[in-house]
Enzyme design. Structure first.
Site, PDB file in Angstrom:
ATOM      1  N   LYS A 242       0.843  -1.204   0.000  1.00 24.76           N
ATOM      2  CA  LYS A 242       0.000   0.000   0.000  1.00 24.76           C
ATOM      3  C   LYS A 242       0.878   1.254   0.000  1.00 24.76           C
ATOM      4  CE  LYS A 242      -3.933  -2.258   1.200  1.00 24.76           C
ATOM      5  NZ  LYS A 242      -4.706  -2.837   0.099  1.00 24.76           N
ATOM      6  N   ILE A 243       1.922   1.218   0.810  1.00 22.08           N
ATOM      7  CA  ILE A 243       2.778   2.399   0.897  1.00 22.08           C
ATOM      8  C   ILE A 243       3.502   2.631  -0.425  1.00 22.08           C
ATOM      9  CG2 ILE A 243       4.806   3.394   2.032  1.00 22.08           C
ATOM     10  CD1 ILE A 243       3.858   2.150   4.630  1.00 22.08           C
TER      11      ILE A 243
END
Length: 514
Positions: A242-243
């Site tokens: 996600k990051i």
DNA sequence: CGCTGGCAAACA
DNA sequence: TGTTTG
DNA sequence: ACAGCG
């Protein structure tokens, strides 16, 4: 200390003035410098002496302070069968420093004074007690001898209580996106996934620099023996992905989707209503209703609750927090002479706007029953004057039969804040959440620690001390197995307490983990 | 791979 | 007892 | 559709 903040917009920084954070004896009456103590003044705290049953009143204690160098101190001590030697009083442990006193008393208290409870309790104990126990306003986080034992923070720790989490993160957008995902997992009752996102968000929040690439993350990473990168609380698979998506595209699509969905907005609105948590909010948000108004029409919730929620959602500026606390303490002092108090919660963490007002009050020489009674009287008084408009739950009074120190009573309520009470906003009345907690002086610093938060800081604090077989709650520390209470009477400050618990000193303004 | 993950206390 | 709360 | 640890 606020648990729930679905739309937690982080507030802008502001200079944190802790001069009013801990206040003691701020409005001395004019007798206070005269060391005249009646017999009943010096009765042992336990049992209430000859004013039994009448509770607390102003005459219970006529004199709070005795100047250290006054002859009457030794006279009093001698009359009580006590001999004070030089080593009994450490000048650093002196109770009221002149700068704590209002101007009109500066002259009288130009020299340090001691709290007469010290003498009284010493008389009851038959020996001179350590005076440090009677010092509550004796810490300044930034300049303290207690700092000599400080452990250094550890940015790589998986525990939030070892890291620095400033109010404002240079990665605020990313932190926000991770919190949206966390909210979603909570709503879906995926407790542990939600916790993982909370931890990841806290970890990112502790990064001092803006993350622009994977290499930027690398700077904060711990290195294992193979020198491979690995940041705690950000797993190799899910959350890291996600990051990385965020780094590549400036957003996390899943978070965007969630944030834009109507049901999520309704869910958040429902969560902000008192008495509605994740469970009910989730159920109500998927009954097909599209707005709070619709749910009010159906009778699922009341308009009253919705209106109150709208008030409580508004942030409380620092000036208003301190003036509301001022009103509470002003009234507290009419019932209890010379209380010591601290404003905790987000205010103490330096937030420019707080969700609520947490006021911690303690006093030497009062019994459990007396403090409970004090809090009940305070509640009644504040209600009578129309300030306290609602009690969120019954006063939780600790039982009077315990002789332990682990008592604590809490009042959770709503006050009507207006210009009359020092609100910055004119005429308009705004309802504000207020928590008033009374506690034993031995546990004061622990209570301050517990009521300052943030939630994640507390969680990891407890997780850490548990590894050393200690259990910790707001009012006492005890051995997990033997249940023996750890003696905290020698703890001089919150900072000292953290050192005692083998934890680094993290200034309150750096405990903004969530 | 399997277990843990903060915690107590008051409501409904 | 499960839910909500600090 | 989480992560750390033993």
């Amino acid at each position: 200390m606020k648990r729930r903040a679905p739309s937690d917009k982080s507030t802008t920084d502001e200079e944190c003035d802790d001069s009013d954070e801990i206040a003691q004896n701020q409005d001395q009456d004019d007798n206070s410098s005269q060391a005249t103590l009646s017999e009943s003044d010096l009765a042992p705290a336990e049992g209430g002496g000859d004013h039994s049953g009448s509770g607390i009143n102003n005459s219970t204690i006529k004199t709070a302070l005795i100047p250290l160098n006054s002859p009457s101190l030794n006279q009093l001590a001698t009359s009580l069968g006590l001999l004070i030697t030089h080593s009994d009083i450490d000048v650093n442990d002196v109770i009221v420093k002149s700068e704590c006193l209002p101007n009109k008393h500066k002259q009288q208290h130009a020299h340090p004074s001691v709290c007469h409870h010290w003498l009284r309790d010493s008389a009851a104990a038959g020996r001179i007690l350590p005076i440090a126990l009677y010092v509550l306003d004796d810490y300044n986080p930034n300049n303290s001898e207690d700092g000599s034992d400080d452990l250094p923070p550890n940015p790589q720790s998986k525990n939030a209580c070892f890291r620095i989490h400033p109010l404002n993160s240079p990665n605020e957008h990313l932190v926000h996106a991770l919190r949206i995902l966390k909210q979603d997992r909570v709503a879906r009752d995926e407790r542990w996934n939600a916790l993982a996102y909370s931890r990841a968000a806290a970890m990112v929040k502790s990064f001092p620099h803006r993350i622009r690439s994977k290499d930027d993350i690398r700077l904060q990473l711990s290195y294992d023996s193979n020198d491979t990168v690995h940041t705690k609380n950000i797993g190799e698979k899910k959350i890291r992905a996600k990051i990385e998506e965020y780094l590549n595209y400036g957003r996390i699509s899943e978070a965007e989707t969630i944030q834009n969905s109507a049901s999520h907005k309704l869910y958040n609105a429902l969560c902000s209503i008192q008495g509605i948590g994740p469970r009910r909010a989730y159920e109500l948000s998927r009954t097909g209703a599209s707005s709070l108004g619709e749910l009010v029409e159906r009778g699922s919730i009341t308009q009253e609750d919705v209106t109150l929620a709208q008030h409580l959602e508004l942030g409380i500026p620092r000036t208003e927090v301190s003036s509301i606390a001022g009103v509470v303490m002003e009234n507290a002092r009419t019932l209890l002479p010379h209380p010591t108090h601290a404003i905790c919660g987000g205010y103490r963490r330096g937030k420019s706007e707080s969700n609520d007002i947490d006021i911690l009050i303690t006093h030497h020489g009062y019994t459990l029953q007396q403090m409970n009674e004090f809090l009940a009287n305070l509640a009644r008084r504040l209600q009578d004057m129309g300030f306290l408009t609602k009690l969120m739950r019954q006063l939780s009074l600790s039982d009077g039969h315990s002789d332990k120190h682990d008592y604590q009573s809490t009042l959770l309520g709503v006050v009507a804040s207006s210009s009359k009470y020092g609100t910055t906003d004119s005429a308009q009345v705004t309802f504000r959440r207020v928590d008033i907690i009374v506690c034993h002086p031995h546990s004061f610093h622990l209570e301050v620690l517990a009521w300052t938060g943030s939630v994640m800081y507390e969680r990891d604090l407890r997780a850490f001390v548990k590894r050393r077989n200690l259990k910790l709650n707001a009012s006492c520390v005890y051995d997990e197995h033997t249940n023996n209470e750890v003696d905290l009477s020698g703890i001089r400050s919150e900072r000292h307490l953290l050192a005692f618990l083998h934890l680094p000193w993290i200034a309150p303004e750096n405990r903004n983990c969530d």
